[in-house]
Scaffold this active site. Structure first.
Site, short mmCIF file in Angstrom:
data_model
loop_
_atom_site.label_atom_id
_atom_site.label_comp_id
_atom_site.label_asym_id
_atom_site.label_seq_id
_atom_site.Cartn_x
_atom_site.Cartn_y
_atom_site.Cartn_z
CG LEU A 54 -1.70 -1.25 1.58
CD1 LEU A 54 -2.52 -1.04 2.84
CD2 LEU A 54 -2.58 -1.66 0.41
CE1 TYR A 104 -0.03 8.02 -6.88
CE2 TYR A 104 -2.09 8.42 -8.03
CZ TYR A 104 -1.38 7.79 -7.04
OH TYR A 104 -2.02 6.92 -6.19
CE LYS A 108 0.01 4.14 -6.41
NZ LYS A 108 0.24 3.16 -5.33
CG ASN A 133 -11.20 10.58 -6.06
OD1 ASN A 133 -10.20 11.25 -5.87
ND2 ASN A 133 -11.83 10.52 -7.23
N GLY A 283 -50.29 15.00 37.24
CA GLY A 283 -51.65 15.31 36.83
C GLY A 283 -51.80 15.96 35.47
CB VAL A 284 -49.36 17.38 33.06
CG1 VAL A 284 -49.33 17.73 31.57
CG2 VAL A 284 -48.95 18.58 33.89
#
Length: 372
Positions: A54, A104, A108, A133, A283-284
């Site tokens: 890699l 590049y 490669k 990418n 009580g609501v």
């Protein structure tokens, strides 16, 4: 026991691959980086069964670095393997740029040719991945990944600029890359085929990429979760969060208070509706309304309550007693006016889900008392 050597182990792909390989059984993982001494490389090569090559550069200050690292390191590996008569399987991380005539890409491509020649001469398997990418967690921003750069800058409130919003990008997610690389550990290549197909890639225009990332950022204000059924959006969301500053993992939610207690919205989704939570005093009673199409779910997280229903065209009242001692969800069908009353002596906390985001202009909420 399989001995695996990873060159470029400290890089973006290397770190993610190592994390993945640690979950495999019977592996010994050895690491090499381009700044390490060659003696360490030779030591690792002497007994490696598989090499993930890699290591490489793609943005050097001097184009000669392409030759020195991308080509030179590959030559060093092959020449030493020949010297010691070692024939490990090699998986090589190349680039789609290998198809183009730039420094590049040319480096490669040259490395690919060295590996293919080695395969012919040695009879050993070589797998070449021409990656587009790559994006995901741990990728270095402001280097060679536009996704990493945009995620970092947007999450840190740094302005970004794009020159061509219609430019198309081909992307691949890091987890897809490392899964395919891991599969190569056990794969046997019976044919003279060096180039490996990619599991899935995504094509997106630069302007659309920026739009999605800003929508992800703005979720903290809008509370609208992106459409995570779309795989690219799901992966972008995960990637974006990985670039948050350590001090910025949390965010405050607006809370609405009245005499009944308080309420805050948690999550909204155009596909799945919204989730909100209320706190109600003793009580609501909340509700006393019905919906024609909207549906809801109630879940009492703290306290106990009566949830009452009445079909709007009849007099029968249906009562469900719910408590935090037995967590359950109560469905609220359309056409039933309903209410929830806190029966406990302390504050009651209820989680609500509605299948659509509240819109005051068409709320589908009509007030009608349950009690006649």
């Amino acid at each position: 026991m399989i001995k695996v050597l990873i060159t470029g182990a400290n890089g973006f792909i290397g770190k993610n691959l190592i994390e993945r390989l640690h979950r495999e059984k019977d592996l010994i993982i050895k690491k090499y980086n381009s700044r390490d001494d060659l003696s360490l490389l030779h030591e690792h090569l002497s007994d490696s069964d598989v090499i993930y090559h890699l290591a490489g550069v793609n943005r050097p200050l001097d184009n000669q670095e392409f030759i020195k690292t991308n080509i030179g390191l590959t030559e060093e590996i092959i020449n030493y393997l020949k010297k010691i008569n070692r024939k490990p399987k090699i998986i090589f991380s190349s680039s789609i740029q290998a198809e183009y005539e730039n420094p590049y890409g040319a480096s490669k491509n040259a490395a690919e040719e060295i590996l293919k020649k080695y395969s012919v001469e040695s009879g050993q398997e070589v797998y070449i991945y021409r990656l587009p990418n790559v994006f995901g967690k741990w990728c270095k921003p402001n280097y060679n990944s536009v996704v990493a750069t945009f995620c970092h800058n947007i999450s840190h409130d740094i302005d970004i600029s794009i020159h061509d919003a219609n430019k198309k990008l081909e992307l691949i997610y890091i987890d897809d890359v490392v899964e395919s690389f891991t599969d190569c550990l056990y794969r046997e290549n019976k044919e003279e085929q060096y180039y490996c197909p990619l599991t899935q890639t995504f094509t997106i225009k630069l302007g659309e990429l920026v739009k999605r990332l800003y929508e992800i950022r703005d979720m903290r204000k809008t509370l609208i979760i992106p459409n995570l059924s779309d795989k690219l959006t799901k992966f972008l969301y995960a990637t974006y969060l990985s670039y948050l500053d350590h001090s910025n993992f949390s965010y405050e939610l607006p809370t609405y208070k009245d005499e009944r207690g308080s309420l805050f919205e948690l999550i909204k989704s155009h596909q799945m509706g919204q989730i909100f939570i209320s706190k109600s005093g003793k009580g609501v009673m909340r509700g006393n309304h019905y919906h024609n199409t909207k549906v809801e779910k109630f879940c009492v997280l703290k306290g106990e309550a009566n949830i009452k229903f009445r079909k709007i065209d009849c007099d029968e009242i249906i009562t469900y007693f719910v408590t935090d001692k037995k967590i359950e969800v109560v469905d609220i069908p359309p056409g039933y006016t309903h209410s929830i009353e806190n029966l406990s002596d302390e504050e009651m906390i209820v989680l609500f889900w509605a299948n659509e985001i509240f819109d005051s202009t068409k709320s589908d909420t009509f007030y009608l008392n349950v009690q006649i």
